[in-house]
Design a protein around this motif. Structure first.
Motif, mmCIF file in Angstrom:
data_model
loop_
_atom_site.group_PDB
_atom_site.id
_atom_site.type_symbol
_atom_site.label_atom_id
_atom_site.label_comp_id
_atom_site.label_asym_id
_atom_site.label_seq_id
_atom_site.Cartn_x
_atom_site.Cartn_y
_atom_site.Cartn_z
ATOM 1 N N ILE A 108 63.945 3.316 7.592
ATOM 2 C CA ILE A 108 64.852 2.395 8.271
ATOM 3 C C ILE A 108 66.069 2.077 7.579
ATOM 4 O O ILE A 108 65.952 1.539 6.551
ATOM 5 C CB ILE A 108 64.089 1.060 8.664
ATOM 6 C CG1 ILE A 108 62.756 1.422 9.363
ATOM 7 C CG2 ILE A 108 65.123 0.044 9.307
ATOM 8 C CD1 ILE A 108 62.196 0.171 9.771
ATOM 9 N N GLU A 109 67.423 2.566 7.833
ATOM 10 C CA GLU A 109 68.419 2.225 6.978
ATOM 11 C C GLU A 109 68.085 3.057 5.550
ATOM 12 O O GLU A 109 68.517 2.280 4.687
ATOM 13 C CB GLU A 109 68.588 1.066 6.944
ATOM 14 C CG GLU A 109 69.507 0.452 8.353
ATOM 15 C CD GLU A 109 69.881 -1.113 8.314
ATOM 16 O OE1 GLU A 109 69.878 -1.608 6.994
ATOM 17 O OE2 GLU A 109 70.379 -1.669 9.241
ATOM 18 N N GLU A 110 67.625 4.137 5.644
ATOM 19 C CA GLU A 110 67.350 4.953 4.377
ATOM 20 C C GLU A 110 66.332 4.411 3.290
ATOM 21 O O GLU A 110 66.350 4.797 2.512
ATOM 22 C CB GLU A 110 68.605 5.208 3.668
ATOM 23 C CG GLU A 110 69.549 6.067 4.522
ATOM 24 C CD GLU A 110 70.852 6.305 3.532
ATOM 25 O OE1 GLU A 110 70.927 5.729 2.470
ATOM 26 O OE2 GLU A 110 71.628 7.019 4.288
ATOM 27 N N MET A 111 65.629 3.383 3.967
ATOM 28 C CA MET A 111 64.478 2.650 2.968
ATOM 29 C C MET A 111 63.135 2.889 3.939
ATOM 30 O O MET A 111 63.128 2.742 4.986
ATOM 31 C CB MET A 111 64.879 1.184 3.120
ATOM 32 C CG MET A 111 66.026 0.624 2.210
ATOM 33 S SD MET A 111 66.294 1.492 0.522
ATOM 34 C CE MET A 111 65.104 0.424 -0.456
ATOM 35 N N TYR A 112 62.065 2.866 2.877
ATOM 36 C CA TYR A 112 60.853 2.945 3.542
ATOM 37 C C TYR A 112 60.136 1.394 3.313
ATOM 38 O O TYR A 112 60.537 0.692 2.077
ATOM 39 C CB TYR A 112 60.108 3.983 2.666
ATOM 40 C CG TYR A 112 60.425 5.471 2.982
ATOM 41 C CD1 TYR A 112 59.818 6.365 3.924
ATOM 42 C CD2 TYR A 112 61.338 6.031 2.274
ATOM 43 C CE1 TYR A 112 60.066 7.485 4.161
ATOM 44 C CE2 TYR A 112 61.796 7.310 2.579
ATOM 45 C CZ TYR A 112 61.319 7.967 3.498
ATOM 46 O OH TYR A 112 61.542 9.345 3.918
ATOM 47 N N TYR A 113 59.017 1.444 3.808
ATOM 48 C CA TYR A 113 58.257 0.000 3.851
ATOM 49 C C TYR A 113 57.045 0.253 3.587
ATOM 50 O O TYR A 113 56.135 0.704 4.473
ATOM 51 C CB TYR A 113 58.455 -0.922 5.029
ATOM 52 C CG TYR A 113 59.993 -1.192 5.043
ATOM 53 C CD1 TYR A 113 60.451 -2.651 4.681
ATOM 54 C CD2 TYR A 113 60.850 -0.511 5.586
ATOM 55 C CE1 TYR A 113 61.669 -3.036 4.591
ATOM 56 C CE2 TYR A 113 62.443 -0.874 5.640
ATOM 57 C CZ TYR A 113 62.526 -2.054 5.246
ATOM 58 O OH TYR A 113 63.733 -2.615 5.398
ATOM 59 N N LEU A 114 56.200 0.046 2.603
ATOM 60 C CA LEU A 114 54.661 0.157 2.594
ATOM 61 C C LEU A 114 54.053 -0.907 3.201
ATOM 62 O O LEU A 114 54.207 -2.129 2.656
ATOM 63 C CB LEU A 114 54.230 0.229 1.080
ATOM 64 C CG LEU A 114 52.704 0.339 0.924
ATOM 65 C CD1 LEU A 114 51.938 1.192 1.309
ATOM 66 C CD2 LEU A 114 52.474 0.306 -0.831
ATOM 67 N N VAL A 115 53.183 -0.571 4.342
ATOM 68 C CA VAL A 115 52.615 -2.103 4.947
ATOM 69 C C VAL A 115 51.324 -1.992 4.464
ATOM 70 O O VAL A 115 50.623 -1.029 4.647
ATOM 71 C CB VAL A 115 52.737 -1.809 6.535
ATOM 72 C CG1 VAL A 115 51.809 -2.839 7.211
ATOM 73 C CG2 VAL A 115 54.264 -1.599 6.988
ATOM 74 N N ILE A 116 50.884 -2.957 3.991
ATOM 75 C CA ILE A 116 49.167 -3.525 3.650
ATOM 76 C C ILE A 116 49.172 -4.465 4.596
ATOM 77 O O ILE A 116 49.404 -5.620 4.501
ATOM 78 C CB ILE A 116 49.360 -3.838 2.169
ATOM 79 C CG1 ILE A 116 49.844 -2.695 1.211
ATOM 80 C CG2 ILE A 116 47.858 -3.991 1.879
ATOM 81 C CD1 ILE A 116 49.617 -3.124 -0.059
ATOM 82 N N VAL A 117 47.850 -4.547 5.338
ATOM 83 C CA VAL A 117 47.465 -5.579 6.131
ATOM 84 C C VAL A 117 45.792 -5.703 6.056
ATOM 85 O O VAL A 117 45.136 -4.799 6.125
ATOM 86 C CB VAL A 117 47.459 -5.201 7.585
ATOM 87 C CG1 VAL A 117 47.170 -6.199 8.685
ATOM 88 C CG2 VAL A 117 48.912 -4.795 8.112
#
Length: 284
Positions: free
Chosen positions: A100-109
């Motif tokens: 997203i806009e050249e950024m990644y997001y590590l999601v931990i739930v």
């Protein structure tokens, strides 16, 4: 044993067939037991011949009494029984959102509390993922199990070594059944939509939008959590947010009421004259 019993259970085999081929219209299902599964069909998946409800195995009827008896040992009561079967930060789900806009997001739930941890990064490599997991575990402790899809960063040898060294069970969802990691999958979708909306409306950087999203999500009451927020289930207390400033601080209801009474009013005697407001129907 559970797998074998699942294969012999006619109801569960019908459920598996519908999961694989699609569910009929609700009105076409006349069996109440099957209708129960139909109502939760979005949360059902199949992993290695097991039916999964979110991240838990659906136990065949033949073993349900046995498992309940095991959980009930010592008659711990309902609340303690639930705490033995589930708990915060026991099983966590991972996935990457982006770019997203050249950024990644590590999601931990966290499976139990729905508490999210999200990290913004320029890449999504296995070494980076392990570093972020170490940071998270230093904050909350290590979980018993870690659930991921079959992404390259999650299937790498170094992540396997990390989990083995940390004594963490790594569960990889079956290929073409990414919905088995539904906790993270659904959260990634929510994150994508929310970040774009926040950045567009408030015109703020994505890093600030992420923190805004996390604060709102963690403090919002959820029906899934029986009317509590992820923060309250995770830590036993609600998060303080800006809207809390609208409430009086340091004064409880009894104290605020007593300050409205005059000293003489607190020492009333029988027969003393007082003012009273009487509410009557307009027609009387």
């Amino acid at each position: 044993m559970v797998r074998s019993a699942t294969k012999k259970d006619k109801l569960l085999q019908t459920v598996i067939q519908h999961i694989n081929t699609g569910w009929p219209a609700d009105k076409q299902i006349t069996d109440p037991s099957l209708n129960t599964f139909c109502c939760w069909r979005e949360s059902l998946s199949i992993i290695k011949d097991y039916i999964m409800f979110c991240d838990r195995i659906v136990v065949p009827a033949v073993y349900r009494g046995r498992i309940l008896k095991q959980v009930h040992r010592g008659h711990p009561g309902m609340d303690r029984m639930k705490s033995k079967a589930e708990g915060p930060w026991k099983r966590i789900h991972l996935d990457y959102a982006g770019p997203i806009e050249e950024m990644y997001y590590l999601v931990i739930v966290d499976s139990f509390t729905k508490w999210p941890e999200i990290f913004q990064s320029a890449s999504s490599t296995a070494p980076l993922t392990i570093g972020l997991l170490r940071e998270t575990f230093a904050r909350f402790g290590k979980p018993d199990a870690l659930v991921t899809d079959n992404g390259s960063q999650f299937c790498s040898g170094i992540l396997k070594q990390f989990c083995e060294k940390s004594v963490i069970i790594h569960i990889s969802t079956a290929p073409y059944h990414s919905q088995s990691n539904g906790q993270a999958e659904r959260f990634v979708d929510t994150l994508n939509r929310s970040l774009r909306k926040i950045t567009d409306v408030e015109n703020i950087p994505s890093s600030e939008a992420l923190q805004t999203f996390l604060q709102v999500y963690r403090s919002t009451l959820s029906n899934v959590l029986e009317g509590k927020s992820p923060a309250e289930v995770m830590f036993g207390r609600p998060m303080t947010i800006t809207l809390d400033l609208l409430r009086p601080t340091g004064i409880n209801q009894a104290q605020s009421t007593s300050t409205l009474l005059s000293p003489s009013a607190t020492t009333l005697t029988a027969g003393a004259m007082v003012y009273a407001k009487v509410h009557k129907n307009a027609k009387t």
